[in-house]
Scaffold this active site. Structure first.
Site, PDB file in Angstrom:
ATOM      1  N   ASP A   1       0.836  -1.208   0.000  1.00  0.00           N
ATOM      2  CA  ASP A   1       0.000   0.000   0.000  1.00  0.00           C
ATOM      3  C   ASP A   1       0.869   1.256   0.000  1.00  0.00           C
ATOM      4  O   ASP A   1       1.863   1.330   0.737  1.00  0.00           O
ATOM      5  CB  ASP A   1      -0.854  -0.016   1.270  1.00  0.00           C
ATOM      6  CG  ASP A   1      -2.270   0.444   1.024  1.00  0.00           C
ATOM      7  OD1 ASP A   1      -2.583   0.850  -0.110  1.00  0.00           O
ATOM      8  OD2 ASP A   1      -3.074   0.379   1.975  1.00  0.00           O
TER       9      ASP A   1
ATOM     10  N   LYS B   1      -0.517  -0.368  -4.384  1.00  0.00           N
ATOM     11  CA  LYS B   1      -1.932   0.028  -4.401  1.00  0.00           C
ATOM     12  C   LYS B   1      -2.019   1.473  -3.943  1.00  0.00           C
ATOM     13  O   LYS B   1      -1.303   1.875  -3.020  1.00  0.00           O
ATOM     14  CB  LYS B   1      -2.758  -0.862  -3.464  1.00  0.00           C
ATOM     15  CG  LYS B   1      -4.213  -0.406  -3.339  1.00  0.00           C
ATOM     16  CD  LYS B   1      -5.049  -1.345  -2.520  1.00  0.00           C
ATOM     17  CE  LYS B   1      -5.050  -1.078  -1.023  1.00  0.00           C
ATOM     18  NZ  LYS B   1      -5.487   0.277  -0.634  1.00  0.00           N
TER      19      LYS B   1
ATOM     20  N   GLU C   1      -4.977   4.949  -3.478  1.00  0.00           N
ATOM     21  CA  GLU C   1      -6.382   5.343  -3.423  1.00  0.00           C
ATOM     22  C   GLU C   1      -6.664   6.498  -4.380  1.00  0.00           C
ATOM     23  O   GLU C   1      -5.819   7.376  -4.563  1.00  0.00           O
ATOM     24  CB  GLU C   1      -6.738   5.759  -1.985  1.00  0.00           C
ATOM     25  CG  GLU C   1      -6.563   4.627  -0.986  1.00  0.00           C
ATOM     26  CD  GLU C   1      -6.957   5.011   0.438  1.00  0.00           C
ATOM     27  OE1 GLU C   1      -7.473   6.132   0.660  1.00  0.00           O
ATOM     28  OE2 GLU C   1      -6.745   4.174   1.332  1.00  0.00           O
TER      29      GLU C   1
ATOM     30  N   GLU D   1     -14.348  -0.301  -1.925  1.00  0.00           N
ATOM     31  CA  GLU D   1     -14.625  -0.450  -0.488  1.00  0.00           C
ATOM     32  C   GLU D   1     -15.924   0.238  -0.092  1.00  0.00           C
ATOM     33  O   GLU D   1     -16.163   1.402  -0.455  1.00  0.00           O
ATOM     34  CB  GLU D   1     -13.443   0.149   0.308  1.00  0.00           C
ATOM     35  CG  GLU D   1     -13.608   0.017   1.807  1.00  0.00           C
ATOM     36  CD  GLU D   1     -12.311   0.210   2.582  1.00  0.00           C
ATOM     37  OE1 GLU D   1     -11.237   0.399   1.970  1.00  0.00           O
ATOM     38  OE2 GLU D   1     -12.385   0.151   3.829  1.00  0.00           O
TER      39      GLU D   1
HETATM   40  O1  KIV Z   1      -5.185  -0.814   4.186  1.00  0.00           O
HETATM   41  C1  KIV Z   1      -6.006  -1.717   3.977  1.00  0.00           C
HETATM   42  O2  KIV Z   1      -6.092  -2.717   4.707  1.00  0.00           O
HETATM   43  C2  KIV Z   1      -6.882  -1.582   2.812  1.00  0.00           C
HETATM   44  C3  KIV Z   1      -7.996  -2.567   2.694  1.00  0.00           C
HETATM   45  C4  KIV Z   1      -9.099  -2.140   3.564  1.00  0.00           C
HETATM   46  C5  KIV Z   1      -8.414  -2.795   1.293  1.00  0.00           C
HETATM   47  O3  KIV Z   1      -6.715  -0.693   2.025  1.00  0.00           O
END
Ligand code: KIV
Length: 277
Positions: free
Chosen positions: A86, A116, A118, A185
Site C-alpha cells: 500500500d 496500491k 487510493e 470499499e
Molecule cells: O489498508 C487496507 O487494509 C486496505 C484494505 C481495507 C483494502 O486498504
C-alpha cells in the site's frame, strides 16, 4: 502441496474465466507465513496497519518508511502469495514524479508484486504515468480510508445515483490508465455489481457485497483479533483473540501456581554449581 503464486496477468485471466479468489492483509512475517499456508491468493500490506498494529484511529500517519518496514517481512514470509504494498497518504498525491519515486522505493526495497493507491479519475493521470514506466498498480475507490475525514468518517459511498455514476466513471478512468485490478470499499452491492460488469479488470470488494470478482478482508478482523470495533461487512471466521486470551491466562495460572515449567520444559543436566553467593 504449496499453491502457485498468481501474477499480474492472472488477475484478468481469473475474471475472464469467472474464477473467484480471496485477498487479505498481513503486516508481519508470522501472519504472512500463515496466509501463505492457506488457500488465500493475495496479501495486502495495507496502511490499515496504522490501526491494527499501531493503535491509531485512522490510516493517516504511517510513512513510506513504515510501510517498507512492514512489507519486507511479509514478502519473506509468503513466497507463494501475490503481495500488494500500500502507498501511504502523502507519498503519491503531490505529483506523478513523487508517486513514481515512492512506488519504485516500495518495489525495489521490498520485492513485493505491485503497489496500491487510493483515488479515482483524479488519480488516473498519475497512475497512467506509473504504469507507462512499468509499475503494476492496483486502484482503490469507494470509501478510501485515507480521505475518510473528507467524507465525514468511514461511510458507505455511491449510495445516490450521482455517487454511483461517479464510481463507474472512476473505475473506467482507472481501467483506461492501466490498473490491473481495483479495490472497491464500502459501496452498496448493486453498485459493486454494476462496477464489476463495467470494467474488464477484477473488482476486489470489501464491504461491496457478493457480486464482485474477489472478496477482501483485513486478517485481524476476519480472524477476530482486532477488538476495538467490527464494521458491518466483517464476518469473523474465527475467534483468535479469545483463544489468545485463554492461552495467556493458562500461562499465567501455571506460572503463578508453579505448574509450569515441568522437567519437559527445563534443562535438567546435573552440574556442580560453585558457591557464588
Ligand atoms: O489498508 C487496507 O487494509 C486496505 C484494505 C481495507 C483494502 O486498504
Amino acid at each position: 502441496m504449496s499453491k502457485k503464486k498468481m501474477t499480474v496477468l492472472d488477475f484478468k485471466k481469473y475474471k475472464e474465466e469467472g474464477r473467484k479468489f480471496a485477498y487479505c492483509t498481513a503486516y508481519d512475517y508470522t501472519i504472512a507465513s500463515i496466509v501463505n499456508d492457506s488457500d488465500v491468493e493475495v496479501i495486502l500490506v495495507g496502511d490499515s496497519l496504522a490501526m491494527t498494529m499501531l493503535g491509531r484511529s485512522t490510516t493517516v500517519g504511517v510513512t513510506l518508511d513504515d510501510m517498507i518496514h512492514h512489507i519486507k517481512p511479509v514478502v519473506l514470509g509468503a513466497p507463494n502469495t501475490f503481495i500488494a504494498g500500500d502507498m501511504p497518504f502523502g507519498s503519491y498525491q503531490e505529483s506523478p514524479e513523487q508517486a513514481i519515486r515512492s512506488a519504485c522505493r516500495i518495489l525495489m526495497e521490498t520485492n513485493c508484486d505491485c503497489v496500491k493507491l487510493e483515488g479515482g479519475a483524479n488519480m488516473a493521470p498519475t497512475i497512467k504515468r506509473m504504469v507507462d514506466v512499468g509499475i503494476p498498480v492496483m486502484g482503490h475507490i469507494g470509501m478510501t480510508p485515507q480521505s475518510a475525514s473528507s467524507f465525514g468518517g468511514f461511510k458507505v459511498q455511491g449510495g445516490t445515483p450521482e455517487g454511483a455514476k461517479k464510481l463507474i466513471e472512476d473505475a473506467k478512468a482507472l481501467e483506461a490508465a492501466g490498473v490491473f485490478s481495483i479495490v472497491v470499499e464500502c459501496v452498496p452491492s448493486v453498485v459493486a455489481k454494476a462496477l464489476t460488469e463495467a470494467v474488464s479488470v477484477p473488482i476486489l470488494g470489501i464491504g461491496a457485497g457478493p457480486d464482485v470478482d474477489c472478496q477482501v478482508l483485513v486478517t485481524h478482523d476476519l480472524l477476530g483479533m482486532y477488538g476495538d470495533f467490527k464494521p458491518k461487512f466483517v464476518k469473523r471466521f474465527a475467534n483468535i483473540r479469545e483463544e489468545m486470551v485463554k492461552g495467556l491466562n493458562l500461562f499465567h495460572e501455571e506460572s503463578v501456581s508453579g505448574a509450569f515449567p515441568t522437567p519437559e520444559y527445563s534443562f535438567n543436566k546435573a552440574v556442580d554449581i560453585p558457591k557464588l553467593y
